[in-house]
Structures are given as C-alpha cells and as structure tokens.
Design an enzyme around this catalytic site. Structure first.
Site, PDB file in Angstrom:
ATOM      1  N   GLU A   1       0.796  -1.226   0.000  1.00 23.66           N
ATOM      2  CA  GLU A   1       0.000   0.000   0.000  1.00 23.66           C
ATOM      3  C   GLU A   1       0.828   1.275   0.000  1.00 23.66           C
ATOM      4  OE1 GLU A   1      -2.026  -1.224   3.487  1.00 23.66           O
ATOM      5  OE2 GLU A   1      -0.960   0.219   4.712  1.00 23.66           O
TER       6      GLU A   1
ATOM      7  N   CYS B   1       3.269   8.469   1.449  1.00 27.33           N
ATOM      8  CA  CYS B   1       3.945   7.450   2.251  1.00 27.33           C
ATOM      9  C   CYS B   1       4.106   6.203   1.366  1.00 27.33           C
ATOM     10  CB  CYS B   1       3.063   7.183   3.467  1.00 27.33           C
ATOM     11  SG  CYS B   1       3.643   5.883   4.522  1.00 27.33           S
TER      12      CYS B   1
ATOM     13  N   CYS C   1       7.143  -7.339   5.835  1.00 27.46           N
ATOM     14  CA  CYS C   1       8.417  -6.932   6.437  1.00 27.46           C
ATOM     15  C   CYS C   1       8.952  -8.076   7.295  1.00 27.46           C
ATOM     16  CB  CYS C   1       8.215  -5.690   7.292  1.00 27.46           C
ATOM     17  SG  CYS C   1       9.756  -5.091   8.019  1.00 27.46           S
TER      18      CYS C   1
ATOM     19  N   CYS D   1       8.243  -6.051  14.227  1.00 28.54           N
ATOM     20  CA  CYS D   1       8.074  -5.169  15.392  1.00 28.54           C
ATOM     21  C   CYS D   1       6.712  -5.467  16.019  1.00 28.54           C
ATOM     22  CB  CYS D   1       8.180  -3.704  14.974  1.00 28.54           C
ATOM     23  SG  CYS D   1       9.780  -3.337  14.234  1.00 28.54           S
TER      24      CYS D   1
ATOM     25  N   CYS E   1       3.350  -3.658  15.057  1.00 22.61           N
ATOM     26  CA  CYS E   1       3.194  -3.322  13.643  1.00 22.61           C
ATOM     27  C   CYS E   1       2.458  -4.413  12.861  1.00 22.61           C
ATOM     28  CB  CYS E   1       4.571  -3.079  13.028  1.00 22.61           C
ATOM     29  SG  CYS E   1       4.500  -2.804  11.253  1.00 22.61           S
TER      30      CYS E   1
ATOM     31  N   GLY F   1       7.558  -2.218   5.060  1.00 21.57           N
ATOM     32  CA  GLY F   1       8.950  -2.624   4.875  1.00 21.57           C
ATOM     33  C   GLY F   1       9.960  -1.718   5.548  1.00 21.57           C
ATOM     34  N   GLU F   2      11.154  -2.268   5.740  1.00 23.86           N
ATOM     35  CA  GLU F   2      12.277  -1.521   6.298  1.00 23.86           C
ATOM     36  C   GLU F   2      13.146  -1.062   5.112  1.00 23.86           C
ATOM     37  OE1 GLU F   2      13.923  -0.253   9.192  1.00 23.86           O
ATOM     38  OE2 GLU F   2      15.242   0.261   7.531  1.00 23.86           O
TER      39      GLU F   2
ATOM     40  N   SER G   1      12.815   5.233  13.890  1.00 24.04           N
ATOM     41  CA  SER G   1      11.679   4.742  14.673  1.00 24.04           C
ATOM     42  C   SER G   1      12.226   4.261  16.010  1.00 24.04           C
ATOM     43  CB  SER G   1      10.998   3.581  13.939  1.00 24.04           C
ATOM     44  OG  SER G   1      10.489   4.039  12.728  1.00 24.04           O
TER      45      SER G   1
ATOM     46  N   HIS H   1      10.781   4.632  19.495  1.00 23.60           N
ATOM     47  CA  HIS H   1       9.665   4.005  20.225  1.00 23.60           C
ATOM     48  C   HIS H   1       9.987   3.532  21.646  1.00 23.60           C
ATOM     49  CE1 HIS H   1       7.980   4.377  16.352  1.00 23.60           C
ATOM     50  NE2 HIS H   1       8.391   3.248  15.843  1.00 23.60           N
TER      51      HIS H   1
ATOM     52  N   CYS I   1       0.025   2.863   8.304  1.00 24.68           N
ATOM     53  CA  CYS I   1       0.537   2.061   7.191  1.00 24.68           C
ATOM     54  C   CYS I   1       0.608   0.583   7.583  1.00 24.68           C
ATOM     55  CB  CYS I   1       1.919   2.544   6.814  1.00 24.68           C
ATOM     56  SG  CYS I   1       1.896   4.222   6.222  1.00 24.68           S
TER      57      CYS I   1
HETATM   58  S1  SF4 Z   1       7.384  -2.151   8.709  1.00 24.37           S
HETATM   59 FE1  SF4 Z   1       8.693  -0.986  10.098  1.00 24.37          FE
HETATM   60  S2  SF4 Z   1       7.657  -1.077  12.083  1.00 24.37           S
HETATM   61 FE2  SF4 Z   1       6.771  -2.678  10.775  1.00 24.37          FE
HETATM   62  S3  SF4 Z   1       7.910  -4.560  11.271  1.00 24.37           S
HETATM   63 FE3  SF4 Z   1       8.905  -3.581   9.524  1.00 24.37          FE
HETATM   64  S4  SF4 Z   1      10.499  -2.294  10.417  1.00 24.37           S
HETATM   65 FE4  SF4 Z   1       9.082  -2.817  12.052  1.00 24.37          FE
END
Ligand code: SF4
Length: 335
Positions: free
Chosen positions: A80, A94, A101, A105, A108, A151-152, A206, A208, A325
């Site tokens: 997305e 975005c 991913c 996390c 997420c 995604g990272e 990020s 947190h 997201c």
């Molecule tokens: S998209 Fe970002 S917040 Fe989500 S699991 Fe991957 S690295 Fe972590």
C-alpha cells in the site's frame, strides 16, 4: 530508465529530455500521448516498456487520506501507498519499499504479515507517479515523500537510493532532496552505507523506546542493533551531514508513556541535533496495545519540551482508513 533506449536507437539527446518530461512530469496515461515524439518512437516505447509496473487493485478515499493497494506483477499480496493531505494543504506520500516486512516489530501490522518480497526501484517510483499524475489533473503535486509504508527501507537500500535519485533528478520527478525522508528502525551497518551513499534527504529513526530493554521488547532487531551503538552511529551521521534527525516515538499506553520514559528520552537526546515526533498508537484488532489519553500525550510532550527537546505531536490522519501504514493490507490478507 530511458537512457539506454535513446542510445540503442541512436536518437538525439533532446529526445531523452522530451521522453523524461512526458513520462515523469506530465499526467499522461500511455506512451501514445507523448505528442512531441514521432509516432514510431512512441510505438517502440510502448513495445519495450510498461507504462506502469504495478497494478492498482483498490483506491480508498478518506477525508484527508487516500490509500492505494497495489499488486506487484506476479504477486497476489497487495502493498500500500498512502497520500496524506496535511493541514497546510501540502501532499505527503507514504511509500512502501517491501511487501510485508521481516522485522516483526511487536506493534506493527506489516511486521505480522512477515516478509513477502522486495519492491524494485521502478515499483517504488511508480507509487509516486501514480499519485503525482492524479494530483496534476487538479493542478496539485506531491510535496514530500516518506519511506514509512510497508517494509524496512534500509534492507532494500540499493533500490531505495535509486528511486531517490529519480525522484530528485531535475530532469525526472524533480522533488527537492530534503523533501524525501527515509524512516528506519535503526539498522546500524545500513545507516553507515546510507551515510556514504548519494542520499541527501532526511533521516527518521523509529525509536519508540527510551532504553535498551524496552526497545528490544518492541523491536526484536534492536537486540543486535543496540541503542548505545545506534546513537553513536547517528552522531557520526549527523556530523557528516550536519542535519537534524527525527525520532519517531509511538506512544503505547502503560508501555512507553510514563513520566520516567519521557525523562529518559530527554536525557538520551540531550545535546543532539534531534526532533521528536510523538505519535499516538492507533488501536488495531488483534493487538493488545492501547492508545494513551490526550492528556497523557500532552504531558509527555511537555516534559520533553521542558528539557529543550523539540517535539511535535503528529496527527494520526489514517484513522478513518483503518489506521496507520500496513494495517489495511494485513486485514485483506487475513480474509
Ligand atoms: S514495517 Fe517498520 S515497524 Fe513494521 S515490522 Fe517492519 S520495520 Fe518494524
């Protein structure tokens, strides 16, 4: 993308400028519409390139947010892209750098999907072009691009940096370098590589959590990318670029939103070129985290500000579209 094409057919260099202008800067829907080009060139372009590499499966409009679900060729799992109309009327896009991913996390939804695939530079750029072309029809443009979708981005660094180069090239999309932000959970060796790359945009971390123990509970990869090392790496990054780093901090009720967390965070960032974005967690079914009260969020911000840490509370614009997201695609996949 069109450089090799112009070379292959020994076209004069002004043809490349024409193709780039039509493709990256004007709201066309096909190569046939490139009127300044002779018909045979349009035909060749059409036979050698797809006009868009990703397929829009669905576009959902909210009040200030539009979310598109795209499919990569050959994939059934959507990813997305979210367009946010900011209160000052600027358009922030975005974009995703992966489908799913691998980092998992804890808060997420994308992380819960697991890893599906990387997106290529073209697939990243086409997210921008899809929305840019829509906006141009209403005399608007994308003002900022943030890699905060699925995604990272630093685990897909090569494609992300190539996409950044196209986005910022004056002959192509032509966005300002500081209009692009990469957001990462803080992968130390990849930040080193980013530092030495052509990327001159903004970096957001990020974070947190204000300490190592809490951080590794929320972000598993923080176990091997320790907070102390991360901060040292970021200090070197700032030294080289002399640019402020943003720290994203999702506030989770009774997890990371206590007074002592705010004090710890203020201490961590003391003396650093930093800005904190506080984001109220957006509650999602299947996750046990809760959104703190407004008063608690303001109190947290006040502590940071008292310690001279520049801080903004970021509006959660995505709420009317099932949240931040990653959340919508996960929901669709589970059905
Ligand atoms: S998209 Fe970002 S917040 Fe989500 S699991 Fe991957 S690295 Fe972590």
């Amino acid at each position: 993308m069109f450089e090799e094409f112009v070379e292959k057919y020994k076209l004069p260099s002004y043809r490349l400028n024409q193709i780039n202008k039509h493709f990256y800067q004007e709201p066309h829907t096909s190569f046939e519409e490139f009127e300044s080009l002779p018909f045979p060139i349009r035909e060749k372009l059409n036979s050698e390139f797809s006009y868009i590499s990703i397929k829009a499966k669905d576009v959902i409009k909210g009040k200030n947010v539009t979310k598109a679900l795209f499919l990569k060729k050959g994939s059934k799992v959507p990813f997305e892209t979210v367009l946010i109309k900011n209160s000052d009327k600027r358009n922030t896009l975005c974009v995703s750098s992966m489908i799913g991913c691998p980092l998992g996390c804890r808060f997420c939804a994308t992380g819960r999907m697991g890893f599906v695939d990387y997106l290529t530079d073209r697939e990243i750029i086409d997210q921008v072009l899809f929305f840019q072309r829509q906006l141009q029809k209403n005399n608007q443009n994308i003002d900022n691009v943030v890699f905060m979708g699925m995604g990272e981005p630093l685990l897909n660094l090569e494609n992300v940096v190539k996409a950044y180069e196209v986005m910022t090239s004056p002959e192509k999309i032509g966005l300002g370098k500081r209009k692009i932000t990469i957001s990462t959970v803080g992968i130390i060796d990849q930040i080193e590589k980013l530092k030495n790359s052509t990327f001159k945009g903004k970096l957001a971390i990020s974070l947190h959590a204000s300490n190592q123990n809490l951080r590794e509970l929320l972000i598993p990869i923080a176990k091997t990318n320790r907070l102390s090392m991360l901060m040292q790496t970021l200090d070197l990054y700032t030294k080289k670029n002399n640019k402020r780093i943003s720290y994203e901090y999702i506030l989770l009720e009774k997890i990371n939103d206590d007074k002592f967390h705010a004090l710890e965070l203020a201490k961590l960032l003391e003396g650093r070129l930093a800005h904190v974005n506080l984001i109220a967690y957006n509650q999602v079914a299947g996750f046990n985290y809760k959104t703190p009260s407004k008063n608690r969020i303001i109190f947290f911000q006040q502590i940071l500000q008292k310690h001279n840490i520049s801080t903004t509370i970021r509006a959660s614009l995505g709420r009317d579209l099932l949240g931040a997201c990653g959340q919508l695609a996960t929901k669709l996949k589970r059905r």
